[in-house]
Design a protein around this motif. Sequence first.
Motif, mmCIF file in Angstrom:
data_model
loop_
_atom_site.group_PDB
_atom_site.id
_atom_site.type_symbol
_atom_site.label_atom_id
_atom_site.label_comp_id
_atom_site.label_asym_id
_atom_site.label_seq_id
_atom_site.Cartn_x
_atom_site.Cartn_y
_atom_site.Cartn_z
ATOM 1 N N LEU A 1 37.975 51.646 -0.691
ATOM 2 C CA LEU A 1 38.379 53.007 -0.346
ATOM 3 C C LEU A 1 39.881 53.095 -0.556
ATOM 4 N N LYS A 2 40.284 54.073 -1.338
ATOM 5 C CA LYS A 2 41.686 54.155 -1.739
ATOM 6 C C LYS A 2 42.528 54.982 -0.760
ATOM 7 N N CYS A 3 43.759 54.528 -0.614
ATOM 8 C CA CYS A 3 44.723 55.246 0.218
ATOM 9 C C CYS A 3 46.099 55.071 -0.416
ATOM 10 N N ASN A 4 46.772 56.177 -0.655
ATOM 11 C CA ASN A 4 48.156 56.156 -1.110
ATOM 12 C C ASN A 4 49.007 56.951 -0.136
ATOM 13 N N TYR A 5 50.237 56.556 0.005
ATOM 14 C CA TYR A 5 51.105 57.238 0.951
ATOM 15 C C TYR A 5 52.437 57.560 0.291
ATOM 16 N N SER A 6 53.132 58.517 0.866
ATOM 17 C CA SER A 6 54.473 58.858 0.394
ATOM 18 C C SER A 6 55.423 58.747 1.568
ATOM 19 N N TYR A 7 56.234 57.719 1.513
ATOM 20 C CA TYR A 7 57.256 57.484 2.527
ATOM 21 C C TYR A 7 58.147 56.385 2.003
ATOM 22 N N SER A 8 59.442 56.605 2.021
ATOM 23 C CA SER A 8 60.355 55.656 1.398
ATOM 24 C C SER A 8 60.801 54.541 2.322
ATOM 25 N N GLY A 9 60.538 54.675 3.603
ATOM 26 C CA GLY A 9 60.994 53.669 4.560
ATOM 27 C C GLY A 9 59.947 52.590 4.786
ATOM 28 N N SER A 10 59.971 52.029 5.987
ATOM 29 C CA SER A 10 59.040 50.965 6.345
ATOM 30 C C SER A 10 57.854 51.585 7.092
ATOM 31 N N SER B 1 52.138 56.090 10.219
ATOM 32 C CA SER B 1 53.050 56.402 11.317
ATOM 33 C C SER B 1 54.453 55.985 10.916
ATOM 34 N N VAL B 2 55.441 56.829 11.290
ATOM 35 C CA VAL B 2 56.820 56.511 10.958
ATOM 36 C C VAL B 2 57.669 56.561 12.214
ATOM 37 N N SER B 3 58.532 55.560 12.370
ATOM 38 C CA SER B 3 59.284 55.450 13.623
ATOM 39 C C SER B 3 60.432 56.440 13.700
ATOM 40 N N TYR B 4 60.909 56.941 12.533
ATOM 41 C CA TYR B 4 62.087 57.811 12.589
ATOM 42 C C TYR B 4 61.756 59.135 13.251
ATOM 43 N N ASN B 5 60.491 59.500 13.252
ATOM 44 C CA ASN B 5 60.068 60.789 13.808
ATOM 45 C C ASN B 5 59.252 60.570 15.074
ATOM 46 N N ASN B 6 59.781 59.763 15.976
ATOM 47 C CA ASN B 6 59.111 59.517 17.253
ATOM 48 C C ASN B 6 57.687 59.007 17.103
ATOM 49 N N ASN B 7 57.461 58.264 16.034
ATOM 50 C CA ASN B 7 56.149 57.636 15.838
ATOM 51 C C ASN B 7 54.998 58.624 15.752
#
Lengths: 113, 110
Positions: free
Chosen positions: B21-30, B90-96
Amino acid sequence: DVKVTQSSRYLVKRTGEKVFLECVQDMDHENMFWYRQDPGLGLRLIYFSYDVKMKEKGDIPEGYSVSREKKERFSLILESASTNQTSMYLCASRDPGRGTEAFFGQGTRLTVV
Amino acid sequence: AQRVTQPEKLLSVFKGAPVELKCNYSYSGSPELFWYVQYSRQRLQLLLRHISRESIKGFTADLNKGETSFHLKKPFAQEEDSAMYYCALSVSYNNNDMRFGAGTRLTVKP
């Protein structure tokens, strides 16, 4: 066992009514979320809260507001329900630490007629 | 905002066949990436998370930062794997906050 409880499993409301969806969690999680789940669109984030009285808009906040007066409770409010808000609504809670799991409620199926 | 793309809405395989099952994401950080599963008439629940590098129910997923992908794989599908699968970021810069893809409905035929 973590419990995230949504107050209603099924709701039927009339167009124009003010609707309250309630969610309670018992694990002292800081983060709480409201999503709507629609076939083909997946889960779309409406609002989330990272602390009491703190909230952030998600991707589809229009027509919705939220309230978090106590840590364990996160309410979703439809100010004036419309038929395009007929959907499954999911509440979730999570600790903000890296890699932590989100726990979901059973969902509320809202029908606006 | 960060985004998650699951290109396949439906996926059907025979029992014993491999599944991806494929998943791609767009986010430049960790990023923090997860797979959640919803079996019929059950709540959405965590299947696995990239930070643990674990195998759950025979499923694995590897984070590929170069391709910004987090595909879910299982070498031999079972009928009980039939469910709706969601990739989440989930991204930590935006309050997770946590965002999900559109989901893939997997059907494993006997």
